[in-house]
Motif scaffolding. Sequence first.
Motif, PDB file in Angstrom:
ATOM      1  N   VAL A 310     -19.105  98.511 -39.681  1.00 41.13           N
ATOM      2  CA  VAL A 310     -18.877  97.072 -39.554  1.00 41.13           C
ATOM      3  C   VAL A 310     -17.472  96.794 -39.021  1.00 41.13           C
ATOM      4  CG1 VAL A 310     -18.016  96.564 -41.889  1.00 41.13           C
ATOM      5  CG2 VAL A 310     -19.357  94.857 -40.630  1.00 41.13           C
ATOM      6  N   THR A 311     -16.523  97.652 -39.362  1.00 39.73           N
ATOM      7  CA  THR A 311     -15.163  97.448 -38.860  1.00 39.73           C
ATOM      8  C   THR A 311     -15.164  97.465 -37.338  1.00 39.73           C
ATOM      9  OG1 THR A 311     -14.289  98.456 -40.854  1.00 39.73           O
ATOM     10  CG2 THR A 311     -12.786  98.295 -38.984  1.00 39.73           C
ATOM     11  N   VAL A 386      -8.061  99.448 -43.931  1.00 38.23           N
ATOM     12  CA  VAL A 386      -9.356  98.960 -44.399  1.00 38.23           C
ATOM     13  C   VAL A 386     -10.207 100.104 -44.910  1.00 38.23           C
ATOM     14  CG1 VAL A 386     -10.352  99.146 -42.067  1.00 38.23           C
ATOM     15  CG2 VAL A 386     -11.470  97.689 -43.741  1.00 38.23           C
ATOM     16  N   GLY A 387     -11.064  99.798 -45.859  1.00 36.53           N
ATOM     17  CA  GLY A 387     -12.110 100.740 -46.244  1.00 36.53           C
ATOM     18  C   GLY A 387     -12.043 101.258 -47.651  1.00 36.53           C
ATOM     19  N   GLU A 388     -10.877 101.345 -48.202  1.00 35.09           N
ATOM     20  CA  GLU A 388     -10.728 101.850 -49.562  1.00 35.09           C
ATOM     21  C   GLU A 388      -9.334 101.459 -50.040  1.00 35.09           C
ATOM     22  OE1 GLU A 388     -10.207 106.142 -49.706  1.00 35.09           O
ATOM     23  OE2 GLU A 388      -9.918 106.169 -47.545  1.00 35.09           O
ATOM     24  N   PRO A 389      -9.132 101.548 -51.340  1.00 32.46           N
ATOM     25  CA  PRO A 389      -7.785 101.222 -51.812  1.00 32.46           C
ATOM     26  C   PRO A 389      -6.795 102.218 -51.224  1.00 32.46           C
ATOM     27  CG  PRO A 389      -9.343 101.396 -53.658  1.00 32.46           C
ATOM     28  CD  PRO A 389     -10.038 101.923 -52.443  1.00 32.46           C
ATOM     29  N   ASP A 411      -3.328  95.015 -45.713  1.00 29.85           N
ATOM     30  CA  ASP A 411      -4.377  95.798 -46.370  1.00 29.85           C
ATOM     31  C   ASP A 411      -5.554  94.846 -46.491  1.00 29.85           C
ATOM     32  OD1 ASP A 411      -6.087  96.975 -48.217  1.00 29.85           O
ATOM     33  OD2 ASP A 411      -4.486  97.605 -49.583  1.00 29.85           O
ATOM     34  N   THR A 412      -6.597  95.090 -45.708  1.00 33.74           N
ATOM     35  CA  THR A 412      -7.676  94.106 -45.594  1.00 33.74           C
ATOM     36  C   THR A 412      -8.878  94.511 -46.423  1.00 33.74           C
ATOM     37  OG1 THR A 412      -8.628  95.203 -43.659  1.00 33.74           O
ATOM     38  CG2 THR A 412      -6.929  93.539 -43.247  1.00 33.74           C
ATOM     39  N   TRP A 413      -9.226  93.693 -47.398  1.00 35.88           N
ATOM     40  CA  TRP A 413     -10.417  93.979 -48.187  1.00 35.88           C
ATOM     41  C   TRP A 413     -11.588  93.159 -47.672  1.00 35.88           C
ATOM     42  CZ3 TRP A 413     -13.948  90.991 -50.589  1.00 35.88           C
ATOM     43  CH2 TRP A 413     -14.984  91.697 -51.220  1.00 35.88           C
ATOM     44  N   TRP A 414     -12.674  93.818 -47.411  1.00 32.21           N
ATOM     45  CA  TRP A 414     -13.932  93.148 -47.043  1.00 32.21           C
ATOM     46  C   TRP A 414     -15.040  94.173 -47.051  1.00 32.21           C
ATOM     47  CZ3 TRP A 414     -15.997  93.627 -41.739  1.00 32.21           C
ATOM     48  CH2 TRP A 414     -15.239  94.479 -40.919  1.00 32.21           C
ATOM     49  N   GLN A 415     -16.245  93.756 -46.645  1.00 35.79           N
ATOM     50  CA  GLN A 415     -17.411  94.640 -46.694  1.00 35.79           C
ATOM     51  C   GLN A 415     -18.337  94.365 -45.513  1.00 35.79           C
ATOM     52  OE1 GLN A 415     -18.938  92.786 -50.432  1.00 35.79           O
ATOM     53  NE2 GLN A 415     -18.801  94.862 -51.240  1.00 35.79           N
ATOM     54  N   GLU A 417     -21.167  93.398 -45.834  1.00 37.48           N
ATOM     55  CA  GLU A 417     -21.826  92.160 -46.246  1.00 37.48           C
ATOM     56  C   GLU A 417     -20.995  90.913 -45.934  1.00 37.48           C
ATOM     57  OE1 GLU A 417     -21.512  94.902 -47.998  1.00 37.48           O
ATOM     58  OE2 GLU A 417     -23.254  95.296 -49.263  1.00 37.48           O
ATOM     59  N   ARG A 515     -15.426 100.796 -56.430  1.00 28.62           N
ATOM     60  CA  ARG A 515     -16.788 100.394 -56.731  1.00 28.62           C
ATOM     61  C   ARG A 515     -16.978 100.384 -58.241  1.00 28.62           C
ATOM     62  NH1 ARG A 515     -19.195  97.831 -52.831  1.00 28.62           N
ATOM     63  NH2 ARG A 515     -21.101  98.173 -54.011  1.00 28.62           N
ATOM     64  N   LYS A 610     -15.231 108.053 -46.727  1.00 24.97           N
ATOM     65  CA  LYS A 610     -15.219 107.736 -48.160  1.00 24.97           C
ATOM     66  C   LYS A 610     -15.507 109.002 -48.969  1.00 24.97           C
ATOM     67  CE  LYS A 610     -16.043 102.870 -48.044  1.00 24.97           C
ATOM     68  NZ  LYS A 610     -16.340 102.467 -46.660  1.00 24.97           N
TER      69      LYS A 610
HETATM   70  C1  6R9 Z   1     -14.968  97.017 -44.241  1.00 22.20           C
HETATM   71  C2  6R9 Z   1     -15.637  98.077 -45.042  1.00 22.20           C
HETATM   72  C3  6R9 Z   1     -16.985  98.086 -48.391  1.00 22.20           C
HETATM   73  C4  6R9 Z   1     -16.334  98.651 -49.636  1.00 22.20           C
HETATM   74  C5  6R9 Z   1     -15.785  97.597 -50.543  1.00 22.20           C
HETATM   75  C6  6R9 Z   1     -14.672  98.361 -51.241  1.00 22.20           C
HETATM   76  C7  6R9 Z   1     -14.123  99.254 -50.152  1.00 22.20           C
HETATM   77  C8  6R9 Z   1     -12.993  98.091 -48.212  1.00 22.20           C
HETATM   78  C9  6R9 Z   1     -10.966  97.892 -48.934  1.00 22.20           C
HETATM   79  C10 6R9 Z   1     -11.751  98.491 -49.941  1.00 22.20           C
HETATM   80  C11 6R9 Z   1      -9.930  98.585 -51.329  1.00 22.20           C
HETATM   81  C12 6R9 Z   1      -9.575  97.676 -49.204  1.00 22.20           C
HETATM   82  N1  6R9 Z   1     -13.003  98.610 -49.448  1.00 22.20           N
HETATM   83  N2  6R9 Z   1     -11.769  97.661 -47.884  1.00 22.20           N
HETATM   84  N3  6R9 Z   1     -11.221  98.831 -51.135  1.00 22.20           N
HETATM   85  N4  6R9 Z   1      -9.112  98.041 -50.423  1.00 22.20           N
HETATM   86  N5  6R9 Z   1      -8.744  97.142 -48.301  1.00 22.20           N
HETATM   87  O1  6R9 Z   1     -15.057  99.065 -45.426  1.00 22.20           O
HETATM   88  O2  6R9 Z   1     -16.966  97.831 -45.321  1.00 22.20           O
HETATM   89  O3  6R9 Z   1     -18.130 100.091 -45.384  1.00 22.20           O
HETATM   90  O4  6R9 Z   1     -19.203  97.971 -46.297  1.00 22.20           O
HETATM   91  O5  6R9 Z   1     -17.307  99.118 -47.480  1.00 22.20           O
HETATM   92  O6  6R9 Z   1     -15.209  99.458 -49.256  1.00 22.20           O
HETATM   93  O7  6R9 Z   1     -15.203  99.148 -52.257  1.00 22.20           O
HETATM   94  O8  6R9 Z   1     -16.779  97.118 -51.424  1.00 22.20           O
HETATM   95  P1  6R9 Z   1     -17.965  98.787 -46.089  1.00 22.20           P
END
Ligand code: 6R9
Length: 648
Positions: A310-311, A386-389, A411-415, A417, A515, A610
């Motif tokens: 998605v990124t 992006v993607g994990e802490p 540090d961008t949090w999203w999913q 979804e 998670r 991941k």
């Molecule tokens: C964009 C993306 C989503 C899950 C999300 C969370 C983890 C994403 C993060 C982060 C900490 C951040 N996550 N960004 N955790 N800090 N900046 O990664 O989408 O592959 O759907 O994963 O990733 O756990 O719920 P996706």
Amino acid sequence: MATLEDQLEELLDQESFSPPDGFKEQAVVADAAIYDQAEDYEAFWAERASSLHWDTKWDQTLDWSNPPFAKWFVGGKLNVAYNCVDRHVEAGNGERVAYHWLGEEGEQVDITYADLHRDIQKFANALTELGVSKGDVVAIYLPMIPEVVVSMLACARIGAIHNVVFGGFSAESVRERIEFSEAKTLITVDGARRKGKTAPIKETVDEVIGDLVDTIVVVEKTGNGAPMKEGRDYAYETLLSKAAAEHTPEPMDAEDPLYILYTSGSTAKPKGILHTTGGYLTGVAYTHKAVFDLKPEEDVYWCAADVGWVTGHSYIIYGPLANGTTSVMWEGAPDYPAKDIWWEIVERFKVTIMYCAPTAIRACMKWGVEHPEKHDLSSLRLLGTVGEPINPKAWLWYWKVIGGGKAPIVDTWWQTETGAIMITTLPALLDTKPGSAGKPLPGIEAAVVDEDGKDVDEGQGYLILKRPWPAMLRTLYKEDDRFVETYWAKFGKDTYLVGDAARKDADGYFWIIGRIDDVVNVSGHRLSTAEVESAIVSHPKVAEAAVIGQADEDTGQAITAFVTLEGAVDDGDDALIDEIRERVASRIGKFARPKRIIWAGDLPKTRSGKIMRRLLRDIAEGRELGDVTTLRDPDVMAQLEGKIKERD
Ligand code: 6R9
């Protein structure tokens, strides 16, 4: 002079970092009043949507009469490809580079907006000729080559729904995703280059595809003589050369589907996240501009993700193109032909904004500072993750070594979804705290709640999103019930359950813990694997760590840590074990000390980077290993099993 380790060690005590001098003065979003203004979120988003080109304006901004099924910009019509390409050409920016594409063997192709415009129109005509029409699903299984951009946008132009499958997935996963989405057309490639080798993609697809699809378009990229089946398979170049040059974009309803993207859920069957047209484009265009402080005329932006995630969809393709950005697109891996290739790319294209994943940053740390130090990285002015802490040590390394201490980190949090970034620090307006994603963006309402759904003002709990937002998923493709049950059942139909645990601090900053299933309970103490990992990797000799909760007779769960050491060192000694346990004790508390430390040459990771803790739990607890097919390198597990046997 203090060593880098000493400097980073010292910075670990610094709680927050302000934007550099002069940053605010030049920023796209420089007035903090935006947070208050966006409280009227419908009006706020309507204003953002107005920066797109609409063929017909909407009559209702949001229809939330049937939650959780949202409709945004009801009655509005627009075309995504027109917005991403045509309007820039019409505005006289056709000669602007959309992508500096760099191939693995060093080939450079500069693709302008006019180039995209030409190829997308032709390919849209070719797809139409092949019988693809509005509402049909088209599967795309392509590596990081320019044709993937053209394919996605040609679909958007004719109103076909693309279903991109990450190039690193197996042919079996492609088959499964085609089956679930009922795609009748597949766009793929003869072969894909990876680290000097060519994978025979088309041939492998043929082995599993049977008569699942009617049409396969093959980009003949490597000329490896892939088999072509008469009447079903067509060469991309031939189609393009025969196609008519002009194509009128299909005006799409704001709520018409744009794409499906499969992502893993808690059950084995992947979830088909469905995104639509108007809201999605509004969300990605706005966040891309605001979060990355983008000036399309000046910046060179590089998102080092793969388009198959998605990124890549939101921040390599749709957001950047909607904003008329000049991006870099790199075909290959971060360590081929050499471990400094990323930094060579930054220097070569004078990249100003870079966006990547913490796992990549940790890999670069492990390879050593000599690689980035070979290059001039002074063009960088903003960095994103992006993607994990991200653990503070990696954050600081990124900030200091890559950004030279002058580029703010978002540090961008999203999913998948959420479609677009939800929580981060607007770089001119908020200080950053290493390890915290920051605060909900204007227009977004996030909260941490307890088991009963009550707000936790300061502390940890479930992360939820409270209001509908334009780029939100609309449903799980053909699985409305699963959509409601997965995201909207726990706290009611107007509360989106994220599936992450988070902590909110006294300043209202969100710290993503991980998670929900990555939370460990040791003697009744809730601990996040990420928190313990962060403590472990703060040790100068540690490169990376993965922590799991292992069933334990005394404490319910006990912590087992898989630890990779810096440099070439493979195994640590007992003294190092003590030091690491001491670190954790002093940073979190004695109860958090790992009971077991296992030295790991590498950790099991998915292809998106991941860490698969489920597998680590399986081997630590001596269970039969679950599914390892999504691992980037399945051999890692065998090595770890050997290590565990040696110790036990
Ligand atoms: C964009 C993306 C989503 C899950 C999300 C969370 C983890 C994403 C993060 C982060 C900490 C951040 N996550 N960004 N955790 N800090 N900046 O990664 O989408 O592959 O759907 O994963 O990733 O756990 O719920 P996706």
